[in-house]
Structure formats: structure tokens, C-alpha cells
Scaffold this active site. Structure first.
Site, PDB file in Angstrom:
ATOM      1  N   ARG A 195      50.474 -40.045   2.188  1.00  0.00           N
ATOM      2  CA  ARG A 195      49.657 -41.218   2.166  1.00  0.00           C
ATOM      3  C   ARG A 195      48.111 -41.087   1.220  1.00  0.00           C
ATOM      4  O   ARG A 195      48.290 -41.774   0.200  1.00  0.00           O
ATOM      5  CB  ARG A 195      49.187 -41.599   3.574  1.00  0.00           C
ATOM      6  CG  ARG A 195      48.826 -42.963   3.957  1.00  0.00           C
ATOM      7  CD  ARG A 195      47.537 -43.535   3.398  1.00  0.00           C
ATOM      8  NE  ARG A 195      46.364 -42.497   4.163  1.00  0.00           N
ATOM      9  CZ  ARG A 195      45.144 -42.292   3.830  1.00  0.00           C
ATOM     10  NH1 ARG A 195      44.559 -43.113   2.952  1.00  0.00           N
ATOM     11  NH2 ARG A 195      44.349 -41.469   4.769  1.00  0.00           N
ATOM     12  N   ASP A 196      47.704 -40.243   1.860  1.00  0.00           N
ATOM     13  CA  ASP A 196      46.367 -40.157   0.923  1.00  0.00           C
ATOM     14  C   ASP A 196      46.620 -39.033  -0.387  1.00  0.00           C
ATOM     15  O   ASP A 196      45.778 -39.711  -1.169  1.00  0.00           O
ATOM     16  CB  ASP A 196      45.269 -39.308   1.811  1.00  0.00           C
ATOM     17  CG  ASP A 196      44.009 -39.333   1.660  1.00  0.00           C
ATOM     18  OD1 ASP A 196      43.862 -40.068   0.394  1.00  0.00           O
ATOM     19  OD2 ASP A 196      42.820 -38.761   2.212  1.00  0.00           O
ATOM     20  N   CYS A 213      40.369 -41.472  -2.377  1.00  0.00           N
ATOM     21  CA  CYS A 213      40.177 -42.831  -2.009  1.00  0.00           C
ATOM     22  C   CYS A 213      39.981 -43.821  -3.146  1.00  0.00           C
ATOM     23  O   CYS A 213      38.876 -43.621  -3.753  1.00  0.00           O
ATOM     24  CB  CYS A 213      38.752 -43.102  -0.884  1.00  0.00           C
ATOM     25  SG  CYS A 213      38.659 -44.704  -0.476  1.00  0.00           S
TER      26      CYS A 213
END
Length: 308
Positions: free
Chosen positions: A15-16, A241
Site C-alpha cells: 500500500r504505502d 505520502c
């Protein structure tokens, strides 16, 4: 030096790690990576997120991925990131049993990340919690920019405490204190971790670090010395992010496991198999990864003596 005997590593690379990659992996490629991680005995995996595909197209196949891996690996804890109530509803439709939602200690970052103020995100958290209770889904909460915000700078400890208190009162499984853009230092990590453990000794806490400024592993050690025994890490050191400037790679899973093994701290993860998973990831992405152990080898590696 006070150290815990056993450390839990939560893999967030799928995911990240992948959300900033230009290449969008197929479900089949992701399944191969999941299988390789499980071969290394990784037991907790954040497999994807239920967000709008226009915002994070790398996660658009999370639904199909979960349907396949959850049936195949029933003894693994698969976690989905969800930004809002709609996200958890979508996750529940395919039977996800544990979700993680994010709110930021920084109001500016929260607006950038989820288009809501902190107050609005806390109100949303209550609605998510109510839905999770109804569907018997475990709800984790990550507090982004805990150790500093790229827009606002330092975040006062009292702000962190207030958010923690609010989510504990609502009901939460694990709280993650996240260093979203790699601004933390080991003393800061130690002090904050020690303080939250003293205030909430019965609440499980997890730490999430980025290696933006090269202090990721040192920050892990600071957390361990304070008494934290659970950490996020990303295969190969990928990630960041997309809504925070400077948020380069996460701490690298194999680098963390190697450090812990050298310190005689137990993770139950096979480093050799983890390195094979990282090699697979490098091959799939067709570029070098930020992690160090894949490049240099384990510190126990010996070399032949050159001829004189």
C-alpha cells in the site's frame, strides 16, 4: 540499553510502498509479492486501500486482490487503508476484517490528505467506528505528522495526546504514531513513546517511520527503548505520502529485520526469504530499491581474502 525481546513488523509495502510508483502492478504481480512475504513468515500485511482510483490509481485493484489473498492465506492479518466511511463500506463488501484510517495531527496536512479539518476527521472517525462495530471489523487509527508537519512544523505533545484520548474514548484497536515525512529524531521518538505508554499503558501502539533524512532505523531503536514493540516497514524501502512534500521512502523491512536480528531481537521473519521477496519487487518494478541490505548483503557475509 533496555530492549524488548520480540518485535512485530507490519508490512506496508503493497500500500504505502506502491502508491508513489509510476508503474501500476497487476493483481497477479501483487499476489506473487504477498506469497513471497508470507514465505518469509510476515503475518501482518497492509495490502491496499479503498480510495478513489483517480486519486491513487495504484490501489484500484485492492478489492480483487483481497478476494484472492484472503481465501488463500486465512492465517494472515490483512489490513486495508480507508480514508472515510465510504472506504470502509467498500472494504466490508469484500469481507475485510481489519481497516486502518488516518487523521493528521496537523490541520493543514489533514486538509491536503483527506480534504477535511481535524475536527471533521474526528467526527468521521466516530461514524466509521459505529459502522465497524456493526460489521465486526477491527478499526486501527494512524495519526499522521505526529513528529512534525512539512507545512506547520513542530506539533505540540498536547495536540497528540488530545487526538489519542479522543480515538481511545471512541474505541480503537491499534494507534499508529506516524512520522509522515521523516522529521522525527530518536530522542523525540523515545520521549513521546515513553509518555504515551505511561498515559495509556493498556492501549496498543505502533510506530511508522520514513527514512527521508536517514534516521529511520535510529528512530526504531528509540521506540524500542521506550517500550514500543510494533513497527510498520516497507519491502525494499519504497513509499511515501503523495499529499505531503518530501515524504520519500518508508523504513525498509529487510533493513529493520537485519538490524533486529543482529541485536538478538526476535521477529519470527526469515531474512533470507525477505531478501528474495525484495529481489522480486526490484525485478517487477525494474529499478533499484532504497534498502541497504539487498545491495550490501548481511553483515555476517564474509569475503575471500584478496591475493597479495
Amino acid at each position: 540499553m533496555k530492549l524488548q525481546g520480540s518485535i512485530q513488523i507490519n508490512e506496508v509495502g503493497l500500500r504505502d510502498g506502491l502508491q508513489l510508483e509510476d508503474r501500476i502492478l497487476s493483481v497477479e504481480q501483487k499476489i506473487k509479492l504477498v506469497d513471497a512475504l508470507i514465505d518469509a513468515n510476515v503475518k501482518t500485511i497492509e495490502f491496499g486501500s479503498f480510495v478513489h482510483p483517480k486519486l491513487v490509481p495504484q490501489m484500484k485493484n485492492s478489492r480483487e486482490l483481497y478476494e484472492l489473498i484472503s481465501e488463500k492465506h486465512q492465517d494472515v492479518d490483512f489490513i486495508a487503508l480507508i480514508p472515510n466511511l465510504k472506504g470502509v463500506i467498500l472494504a466490508a463488501e469484500v469481507g475485510v476484517q481489519r481497516v486502518n484510517t488516518v487523521l493528521s495531527a496537523s490541520n493543514t496536512h489533514n486538509l491536503q490528505n483527506v480534504r477535511k479539518t481535524k475536527r471533521q476527521s474526528l467526527e468521521e472517525f466516530l461514524r466509521i467506528k459505529e459502522y465497524c462495530e456493526e460489521k465486526e471489523i477491527l478499526l486501527d487509527c494512524s495519526i499522521a505528522t505526529t513528529f512534525g508537519c512539512p507545512f506547520e512544523g513542530d506539533i505540540h505533545e498536547e495536540v497528540i495526546f488530545s487526538i489519542i484520548e479522543s480515538v481511545i474514548q471512541a474505541g480503537v484497536n491499534v494507534i499508529t504514531l506516524a512520522d509522515t515525512t521523516g522529521m522525527a529524531n530518536p530522542k523525540q521518538v523515545y520521549d513521546l513513546s515513553k509518555n504515551v505508554l505511561e498515559k495509556w499503558p493498556n492501549q496498543p501502539f505502533n510506530l511508522h517511520f520514513h527514512n527521508t533524512r536517514g534516521m529511520g532505523l535510529a528512530n526504531v531503536l528509540g521506540g524500542i527503548q521506550a517500550g514500543i514493540s510494533s513497527f510498520d516497514a516497507s519491502l525494499g524501502g519504497l513509499g511515501g505520502c503523495p499529499f505531503a512534500p518530501g515524504a520519500t521512502g518508508n523504513i525498509c523491512t529487510e533493513d529493520v529485520v537485519h538490524m533486529l536480528e543482529e541485536m538478538q531481537l526476535k521477529t519470527d521473519i526469515s531474512l533470507d526469504n525477505l531478501l528474495e521477496a525484495s529481489k522480486m519487487l526490484r525485478s517487477i518494478l525494474d529499478h533499484e530499491l532504497p534498502g541497504q541490505i539487498l545491495k550490501s548483503g548481511k553483515s555476517s557475509r564474509l569475503y575471500p581474502v584478496p591475493a597479495i
